[in-house]
Design a protein around this motif. Structure first.
Motif, PDB file in Angstrom:
ATOM      1  N   VAL A  70       0.841  -1.206   0.000  1.00  0.00           N
ATOM      2  CA  VAL A  70       0.000   0.000   0.000  1.00  0.00           C
ATOM      3  C   VAL A  70       0.871   1.249   0.000  1.00  0.00           C
ATOM      4  O   VAL A  70       0.599   2.227  -0.719  1.00  0.00           O
ATOM      5  CB  VAL A  70      -0.941  -0.011   1.225  1.00  0.00           C
ATOM      6  N   ARG A  71       1.923   1.239   0.804  1.00  0.00           N
ATOM      7  CA  ARG A  71       2.826   2.393   0.839  1.00  0.00           C
ATOM      8  C   ARG A  71       3.526   2.593  -0.500  1.00  0.00           C
ATOM      9  O   ARG A  71       3.713   3.724  -0.958  1.00  0.00           O
ATOM     10  CB  ARG A  71       3.873   2.193   1.941  1.00  0.00           C
ATOM     11  N   GLN A  72       3.907   1.480  -1.131  1.00  0.00           N
ATOM     12  CA  GLN A  72       4.594   1.562  -2.412  1.00  0.00           C
ATOM     13  C   GLN A  72       3.711   2.184  -3.483  1.00  0.00           C
ATOM     14  O   GLN A  72       4.158   3.031  -4.270  1.00  0.00           O
ATOM     15  CB  GLN A  72       5.037   0.164  -2.853  1.00  0.00           C
ATOM     16  N   GLU A  73       2.459   1.793  -3.527  1.00  0.00           N
ATOM     17  CA  GLU A  73       1.567   2.299  -4.578  1.00  0.00           C
ATOM     18  C   GLU A  73       1.233   3.768  -4.389  1.00  0.00           C
ATOM     19  O   GLU A  73       0.839   4.453  -5.343  1.00  0.00           O
ATOM     20  CB  GLU A  73       0.288   1.481  -4.607  1.00  0.00           C
ATOM     21  N   ARG A  74       1.365   4.273  -3.165  1.00  0.00           N
ATOM     22  CA  ARG A  74       1.042   5.675  -2.890  1.00  0.00           C
ATOM     23  C   ARG A  74       2.161   6.634  -3.280  1.00  0.00           C
ATOM     24  O   ARG A  74       1.966   7.842  -3.255  1.00  0.00           O
ATOM     25  CB  ARG A  74       0.697   5.842  -1.408  1.00  0.00           C
ATOM     26  N   ALA A 115       5.930 -10.316  -8.523  1.00  0.00           N
ATOM     27  CA  ALA A 115       7.386 -10.317  -8.320  1.00  0.00           C
ATOM     28  C   ALA A 115       7.770  -9.377  -7.187  1.00  0.00           C
ATOM     29  O   ALA A 115       8.630  -9.704  -6.353  1.00  0.00           O
ATOM     30  CB  ALA A 115       8.091  -9.909  -9.612  1.00  0.00           C
ATOM     31  N   TRP A 116       7.131  -8.221  -7.138  1.00  0.00           N
ATOM     32  CA  TRP A 116       7.440  -7.248  -6.079  1.00  0.00           C
ATOM     33  C   TRP A 116       7.072  -7.823  -4.712  1.00  0.00           C
ATOM     34  O   TRP A 116       7.857  -7.731  -3.756  1.00  0.00           O
ATOM     35  CB  TRP A 116       6.676  -5.947  -6.342  1.00  0.00           C
ATOM     36  N   ILE A 129      16.151 -11.246  -6.289  1.00  0.00           N
ATOM     37  CA  ILE A 129      15.534 -11.041  -4.966  1.00  0.00           C
ATOM     38  C   ILE A 129      16.602 -10.875  -3.890  1.00  0.00           C
ATOM     39  O   ILE A 129      16.521  -9.976  -3.040  1.00  0.00           O
ATOM     40  CB  ILE A 129      14.616 -12.230  -4.622  1.00  0.00           C
ATOM     41  N   LEU A 130      17.622 -11.726  -3.922  1.00  0.00           N
ATOM     42  CA  LEU A 130      18.651 -11.715  -2.879  1.00  0.00           C
ATOM     43  C   LEU A 130      19.823 -10.807  -3.215  1.00  0.00           C
ATOM     44  O   LEU A 130      20.752 -10.673  -2.405  1.00  0.00           O
ATOM     45  CB  LEU A 130      19.167 -13.144  -2.655  1.00  0.00           C
TER      46      LEU A 130
END
Length: 315
Positions: free
Chosen positions: A44-48, A59-60, A143-144
């Motif tokens: 939610v924070r990422q999309e804002r 993937a995210w 990812i790593l």
């Protein structure tokens, strides 16, 4: 559809898969749920963020889940060093686990969840993503933040450490005939038969967590394990002369295990057999805090408790 809704829908769609990753990483379903909830908040924070865009939410979400799980593994390692007695993973009913997690049995058994504790967090993540979710070395490397060659090396070393055949299919269900023989022997107090089912060099881990009496260190050898179960039987007879011990086959983590009922408590026992069919490893979970996600309602009515003075005599 708004960005916020797309992130939420993506998380809801991926939640079961994320739980499967986090639980295999942590061996604790409650912590896995916490991690997956934190991933939802991160999404939610990422999309804002007006300047931020996500090309692939699955993937995210996977990346964030794995990285948060790695961090949580490191946090829990310090806590588990102070754990009373051996630490074993939290067993879970198949009904609690997502369907696709049960269908894919890779790295789901309590045995492998326990053994995986000896791996470094990132190596454990690489093994889980490769074995249980079929991800390639380049995907895992993203990812790593490792090169594909490094990831392949991590996976190979982890498979050797856990004695996993890289070409083997997912593990088969245990032979219920062996379990049924063990159930009968335990209920009859036939310790000789129990010993006969054990490999000479068998090992038992017992997790009471300081909440109930249990072996404080691993027990090595069939003879010592037999004495341990003889002690349980002896005390159980004092507590309940009619039905001192009851054993039933239950499903734990998508596999067959035993539930032992004695002294008014229930223990979960899992085992692994060698090529010759003898039992080489047993794991007994007695910590009641770790059994809350299992259906352990007795299928029998316990006999009346013995007189108080008789119970004390056996303590």
């Amino acid at each position: 559809m708004t960005l916020a809704v797309s992130a939420t829908v993506a998380w809801q769609s991926e939640r079961n898969r994320l739980l499967g990753i986090a639980y295999r990483m942590l061996g604790d379903f409650g912590h896995a749920e916490d991690v997956v909830s934190e991933v939802a908040i991160d999404a939610v924070r990422q999309e804002r963020k007006a300047e931020a865009s996500v090309d692939s939410w699955p993937a995210w979400l996977t990346t964030v889940c794995v990285r948060r799980s790695v961090d949580r593994v490191r946090q829990l390692a310090a806590i588990r060093e102070d754990y009373t007695g051996p630490w074993l993973p939290e067993p879970v009913d198949a009904s609690v686990l997502p369907e696709e997690t049960v269908a894919n049995r890779e790295l789901l058994s309590l045995t492998l969840l326990h053994l995986a504790e000896q791996l470094a967090p990132e190596a454990r993540a690489a093994l889980v993503l490769h074995r249980a979710f079929g991800m390639s070395a380049p995907e895992i490397g993203d990812i790593l933040e490792k090169t594909p060659a490094t990831v392949r090396q991590m996976i190979s070393r982890a498979e050797r450490r856990l004695d996993i055949d890289p070409d083997a299919p997912a593990p088969r269900a245990k032979d219920r005939a062996v379990l049924e023989k063990l159930v009968h022997a335990i209920e009859q107090g036939d310790i000789d038969t129990v010993v006969g089912l054990l490999h000479r060099d068998a090992v038992l881990w017992a997790d009471g967590g300081g909440k109930v009496k249990s072996a404080m260190n691993p027990l090595f050898g069939a003879a010592r394990i037999a004495r341990f179960f003889s002690g349980i039987l002896g005390k159980a007879v004092v507590f309940d002369p009619v039905r001192p011990v009851r054993a039933e086959i239950v499903e734990v983590n998508g596999d067959a295990a035993l539930v032992l009922r004695h002294h008014g408590r229930a223990d979960i026992v899992t085992f692994d057999a060698g090529p010759d069919g003898s039992i080489r490893e047993l794991r007994q979970l007695s910590n009641p805090d770790k059994l809350t996600r299992l259906s352990l309602v007795p299928s029998w009515s316990p006999a009346p408790s013995p007189p108080r003075n008789r119970s004390r005599a056996g303590r």
